[in-house]
Design a protein around this motif. Structure first.
Motif, PDB file in Angstrom:
ATOM      1  N   GLN A  87       0.837  -1.211   0.000  1.00 54.31           N
ATOM      2  CA  GLN A  87       0.000   0.000   0.000  1.00 54.31           C
ATOM      3  C   GLN A  87       0.866   1.254   0.000  1.00 54.31           C
ATOM      4  N   ASP A  90       2.573   1.555  -3.383  1.00 53.17           N
ATOM      5  CA  ASP A  90       1.576   1.838  -4.411  1.00 53.17           C
ATOM      6  C   ASP A  90       1.191   3.315  -4.404  1.00 53.17           C
ATOM      7  N   LEU A  94       1.622   5.461  -7.710  1.00 56.32           N
ATOM      8  CA  LEU A  94       0.429   6.051  -8.323  1.00 56.32           C
ATOM      9  C   LEU A  94       0.477   7.571  -8.340  1.00 56.32           C
ATOM     10  N   ASP A 179      -6.261   2.885 -18.354  1.00 59.31           N
ATOM     11  CA  ASP A 179      -5.674   3.495 -17.167  1.00 59.31           C
ATOM     12  C   ASP A 179      -4.481   2.649 -16.717  1.00 59.31           C
ATOM     13  N   ARG A 181      -2.865   2.724 -13.912  1.00 60.21           N
ATOM     14  CA  ARG A 181      -2.772   2.522 -12.461  1.00 60.21           C
ATOM     15  C   ARG A 181      -3.027   1.079 -12.013  1.00 60.21           C
ATOM     16  N   PRO A 182      -4.033   0.383 -12.545  1.00 62.10           N
ATOM     17  CA  PRO A 182      -4.218  -1.005 -12.099  1.00 62.10           C
ATOM     18  C   PRO A 182      -2.995  -1.888 -12.384  1.00 62.10           C
ATOM     19  N   ALA A 183      -2.361  -1.688 -13.529  1.00 61.09           N
ATOM     20  CA  ALA A 183      -1.153  -2.470 -13.850  1.00 61.09           C
ATOM     21  C   ALA A 183      -0.040  -2.163 -12.859  1.00 61.09           C
ATOM     22  N   THR A 185      -0.392  -1.114  -9.735  1.00 58.06           N
ATOM     23  CA  THR A 185      -0.756  -1.717  -8.452  1.00 58.06           C
ATOM     24  C   THR A 185      -0.471  -3.219  -8.456  1.00 58.06           C
ATOM     25  N   ARG A 186      -0.812  -3.897  -9.553  1.00 57.07           N
ATOM     26  CA  ARG A 186      -0.539  -5.343  -9.641  1.00 57.07           C
ATOM     27  C   ARG A 186       0.960  -5.614  -9.564  1.00 57.07           C
ATOM     28  N   THR A 189       2.285  -5.243  -5.998  1.00 51.63           N
ATOM     29  CA  THR A 189       1.840  -6.369  -5.182  1.00 51.63           C
ATOM     30  C   THR A 189       2.653  -7.626  -5.496  1.00 51.63           C
ATOM     31  N   SER A 194       1.563  -8.569  -0.301  1.00 52.70           N
ATOM     32  CA  SER A 194       0.545  -7.653   0.232  1.00 52.70           C
ATOM     33  C   SER A 194       0.974  -7.084   1.498  1.00 52.70           C
TER      34      SER A 194
END
Length: 194
Positions: A87, A90, A94, A179, A181-183, A185-186, A189, A194
């Motif tokens: 987190q 990220d 981001l 977008d 951002r999801p890539a 974040t993955r 992680t 996590s």
């Protein structure tokens, strides 16, 4: 609109935020000094009163956003032991995509004069991806000592992967593409769990 001759508080940020809105909404081709000042609701000549031209304006906008993200990365040490490591990382990664990051980066690359100014500023010590990478490495080393990051994780390699992926996504994303951002974040992680 601000009347002529009246000081505009925090004019740089007002113009930068207006430019980001123009580029996000209308694309990089729509970025002109008139579009920026109209969006900001200020006098047409205000941008040129503070910047030598659009190349300087775009370069300063990019450098300002790099500085903000570098400061966020450097504050990671304050989050040691809090939230999850993923987190915290990220949020820094981001931050590069906030405020129209991909569109603004593409704009800078399309303006050779702005790209040159950015490179010269970075070479002279302005914060950029290297500062972000060092901050992430340092943060991961501390979290590793606390046992929150596996011993098998190489902090400097993870930092390079995060910064490199963010750079790639910034340079290959533009309005209308998915977008990024999801890539991001993955990836974070996968790299630290996590």
């Amino acid at each position: 609109m601000s009347p002529r001759g009246v000081a505009t508080p925090d004019v740089r940020e007002q113009l930068f935020a207006a430019a980001e809105r123009v580029v996000e909404r209308d694309g990089s081709g729509a970025l002109t000094s008139r579009a920026v000042t109209a969006e900001a609701g200020c006098a047409k000549g205000l941008l040129h009163a503070h910047f030598a031209g659009m190349d300087e304006f775009v370069a300063e906008l990019c450098l300002d956003r790099f500085t903000r993200t570098a400061a966020k990365a450097q504050s990671l040490s304050e989050l040691t032991g809090q939230n999850s490591v993923a987190q915290n990382l990220d949020a820094v990664a981001l931050a590069l995509f906030d405020s129209g990051g991909p569109a603004i980066s593409g704009l800078a690359m399309a303006r050779p004069g702005a790209a040159l100014r950015i490179r010269e500023a970075l070479e002279s010590g302005a914060p950029g991806f290297d500062v972000i990478q060092k901050a992430i490495t340092g943060y991961l080393e501390v979290e590793q000592k606390l046992g929150r990051v596996a011993e098998t994780v190489d902090p400097s390699t993870v930092a390079l992967a995060i910064v490199g992926a963010a750079h790639h996504l910034l340079m290959t994303s533009w309005p209308g593409t998915p977008d990024p951002r999801p890539a991001m974040t993955r990836l974070v992680t996968v790299l630290v769990g996590s």
